[in-house]
Design a protein around this motif. Structure first.
Motif, PDB file in Angstrom:
ATOM      1  N   GLU A   1       8.028  36.944-130.012  1.00  0.00           N
ATOM      2  CA  GLU A   1       7.026  37.509-129.118  1.00  0.00           C
ATOM      3  C   GLU A   1       7.678  38.364-128.036  1.00  0.00           C
ATOM      4  N   SER A   2       8.806  37.882-127.503  1.00  0.00           N
ATOM      5  CA  SER A   2       9.508  38.646-126.468  1.00  0.00           C
ATOM      6  C   SER A   2      10.059  39.952-127.030  1.00  0.00           C
ATOM      7  N   ARG A   3      10.622  39.885-128.235  1.00  0.00           N
ATOM      8  CA  ARG A   3      11.161  41.109-128.839  1.00  0.00           C
ATOM      9  C   ARG A   3      10.040  42.101-129.153  1.00  0.00           C
ATOM     10  N   GLU A   4       8.923  41.598-129.625  1.00  0.00           N
ATOM     11  CA  GLU A   4       7.792  42.466-129.928  1.00  0.00           C
ATOM     12  C   GLU A   4       7.264  43.138-128.663  1.00  0.00           C
ATOM     13  N   ALA A   5       7.201  42.402-127.570  1.00  0.00           N
ATOM     14  CA  ALA A   5       6.733  42.977-126.305  1.00  0.00           C
ATOM     15  C   ALA A   5       7.686  44.060-125.817  1.00  0.00           C
ATOM     16  N   ARG A   6       8.983  43.830-125.985  1.00  0.00           N
ATOM     17  CA  ARG A   6       9.974  44.827-125.577  1.00  0.00           C
ATOM     18  C   ARG A   6       9.830  46.092-126.418  1.00  0.00           C
ATOM     19  N   GLN A   7       9.643  45.925-127.709  1.00  0.00           N
ATOM     20  CA  GLN A   7       9.494  47.085-128.577  1.00  0.00           C
ATOM     21  C   GLN A   7       8.209  47.842-128.258  1.00  0.00           C
ATOM     22  N   ALA A   8       7.152  47.116-127.938  1.00  0.00           N
ATOM     23  CA  ALA A   8       5.887  47.763-127.586  1.00  0.00           C
ATOM     24  C   ALA A   8       6.037  48.587-126.309  1.00  0.00           C
ATOM     25  N   ARG A   9       6.822  48.091-125.358  1.00  0.00           N
ATOM     26  CA  ARG A   9       7.056  48.863-124.131  1.00  0.00           C
ATOM     27  C   ARG A   9       7.796  50.161-124.433  1.00  0.00           C
ATOM     28  N   THR A  10       8.735  50.102-125.355  1.00  0.00           N
ATOM     29  CA  THR A  10       9.489  51.312-125.715  1.00  0.00           C
ATOM     30  C   THR A  10       8.586  52.336-126.388  1.00  0.00           C
ATOM     31  N   VAL A  11       7.719  51.886-127.289  1.00  0.00           N
ATOM     32  CA  VAL A  11       6.791  52.798-127.954  1.00  0.00           C
ATOM     33  C   VAL A  11       5.834  53.417-126.940  1.00  0.00           C
ATOM     34  N   ALA A  12       5.322  52.611-126.026  1.00  0.00           N
ATOM     35  CA  ALA A  12       4.417  53.131-125.007  1.00  0.00           C
ATOM     36  C   ALA A  12       5.118  54.169-124.138  1.00  0.00           C
ATOM     37  N   ALA A  13       6.386  53.910-123.806  1.00  0.00           N
ATOM     38  CA  ALA A  13       7.143  54.864-122.998  1.00  0.00           C
ATOM     39  C   ALA A  13       7.345  56.181-123.749  1.00  0.00           C
ATOM     40  N   ALA A  14       7.572  56.102-125.064  1.00  0.00           N
ATOM     41  CA  ALA A  14       7.750  57.308-125.859  1.00  0.00           C
ATOM     42  C   ALA A  14       6.468  58.134-125.894  1.00  0.00           C
ATOM     43  N   LYS A  15       5.341  57.471-126.022  1.00  0.00           N
ATOM     44  CA  LYS A  15       4.068  58.185-126.052  1.00  0.00           C
ATOM     45  C   LYS A  15       3.811  58.891-124.715  1.00  0.00           C
ATOM     46  N   ALA A  16       4.120  58.221-123.618  1.00  0.00           N
ATOM     47  CA  ALA A  16       3.949  58.844-122.306  1.00  0.00           C
ATOM     48  C   ALA A  16       4.915  60.006-122.125  1.00  0.00           C
ATOM     49  N   PHE A  17       6.147  59.828-122.603  1.00  0.00           N
ATOM     50  CA  PHE A  17       7.159  60.875-122.464  1.00  0.00           C
ATOM     51  C   PHE A  17       6.755  62.124-123.246  1.00  0.00           C
ATOM     52  N   ALA A  18       6.298  61.932-124.477  1.00  0.00           N
ATOM     53  CA  ALA A  18       5.887  63.063-125.312  1.00  0.00           C
ATOM     54  C   ALA A  18       4.672  63.769-124.729  1.00  0.00           C
ATOM     55  N   ALA A  19       3.842  63.020-124.001  1.00  0.00           N
ATOM     56  CA  ALA A  19       2.642  63.610-123.398  1.00  0.00           C
ATOM     57  C   ALA A  19       2.941  64.275-122.056  1.00  0.00           C
ATOM     58  N   GLY A  20       4.185  64.180-121.610  1.00  0.00           N
ATOM     59  CA  GLY A  20       4.552  64.786-120.328  1.00  0.00           C
ATOM     60  C   GLY A  20       4.141  63.957-119.137  1.00  0.00           C
ATOM     61  N   ASP A  21       3.858  62.678-119.359  1.00  0.00           N
ATOM     62  CA  ASP A  21       3.395  61.795-118.287  1.00  0.00           C
ATOM     63  C   ASP A  21       4.406  60.677-118.081  1.00  0.00           C
TER      64      ASP A  21
END
Length: 321
Positions: A207-227
């Protein structure tokens, strides 16, 4: 055929989680296929992979700058390959001794854990993490204080001078990003929970590893969106670094200071040390011919994504029994 070859390539944990356009994905995969075909044609008898870690195998309870794995297991984060690596133990210990004889302090690990930074390169370039005998070499690239690029080059040089005496086909791999700054936590200013994870966070729960990976994906989506507040990709800096390695004078990387790397490339751009060490090892075997195979800034992967290959042109040969 040269007995020493090199492949350096960016890695990304985000491939398959948050991708750029299909055309860009195919572009990268085409470059990766070409690299894999070169490796298959070379058919190495030994692979030495220089790789970072992202607080999956190495932590602040004891954070070495350089560590050679005598036994190693891939943890399988971000759906990367998992399992035991077929470490060439005698060679690993001989390489550690070679570094120490050259006054480079290096640790050894009989229980190394490697993450996608190592496993992805092995899997992609060789067709699996257990295809060839391997020596995994960790270079600290995210946890300050960090050794300099010059020190990484000298470490590679020490290993390369040993490799130059081996009567084997040896593949050198450098696996790391160029400009990039994914959301890797920092111990400075961290709260007690995050600090403890950075000090002794081995073997987290699923669960902890999955949460960490989800944070990375969310950060990538924000980065690609310029936010995003993350450091922007720096194509000019990336290309200058690739040109430096292609020039044949890897010692020019000695001038890349830690502060300048962070300022120009971002906090995870320090992974260039893996490329510097790999090219330092190759250069110790004699002059080399290098080619820049690919470069593109890929915001979806929070990466200046590059690939190079090279081969030693000539070297002194003294067989080791």
């Amino acid at each position: 055929m040269s007995k020493i070859q090199l492949e350096c390539m960016s890695h990304t944990p985000l491939h398959g989680y948050f991708d750029p356009t299909p055309a860009v994905v195919e572009e990268v995969e085409r470059v990766q296929r070409a690299a894999r075909e070169r490796v298959a044609a070379f058919d190495p008898e030994l692979v030495i992979v220089f790789a970072p870690d992202h607080y999956n195998g190495f932590f602040y309870d004891v954070m070495p700058q350089f560590c050679i794995g005598v036994n190693a297991t891939a943890i399988g984060d971000f759906n990367s390959a998992a399992g035991e690596l077929p470490v060439a133990q005698n060679v690993a210990l001989a390489l550690a001794n070679a570094a120490l004889r050259s006054d480079i302090d290096v640790a050894v690990s009989y229980r190394m854990q490697v993450d996608h930074g190592c496993a992805q390169a092995l899997d992609m370039l060789t067709g699996g993490i257990n295809r060839y005998p391997v020596v995994p070499v960790f270079i600290n690239s995210v946890a300050p204080p960090m050794a300099s690029c010059r020190r990484a080059r000298l470490f590679g040089d020490a290993l390369g001078r040993f490799v130059a005496q081996m009567d084997k086909r040896v593949l050198l791999i450098g696996s790391g990003g160029i400009s990039h700054e994914p959301p890797v936590p920092e111990i400075e200013g961290a709260d007690a929970v995050v600090a403890e994870r950075l000090i002794a966070g081995r073997n987290p729960s699923p669960e902890s590893r999955e949460a960490r990976q989800a944070r990375t994906v969310a950060a990538a989506k924000a980065f690609a969106a310029g936010d995003s507040h993350l450091h922007p990709l720096n194509s000019a800096w990336d290309r200058a670094f690739l040109d430096l390695l292609e020039s044949g004078d890897v010692s020019a990387a000695d001038g890349l200071t830690n502060d300048a790397i962070t300022r120009e490339g971002g906090k995870s751009a320090h992974e260039i040390r893996t490329w510097v060490a790999a090219f330092g090892a190759l250069a110790a075997c004699g002059p080399y011919d290098a080619s820049i195979d690919y470069y593109r800034a890929i915001p979806e992967w929070i990466a200046g994504f590059g690939a190079m290959h090279a081969r030693a042109l000539e070297r002194q040969h003294v067989a080791i029994a």
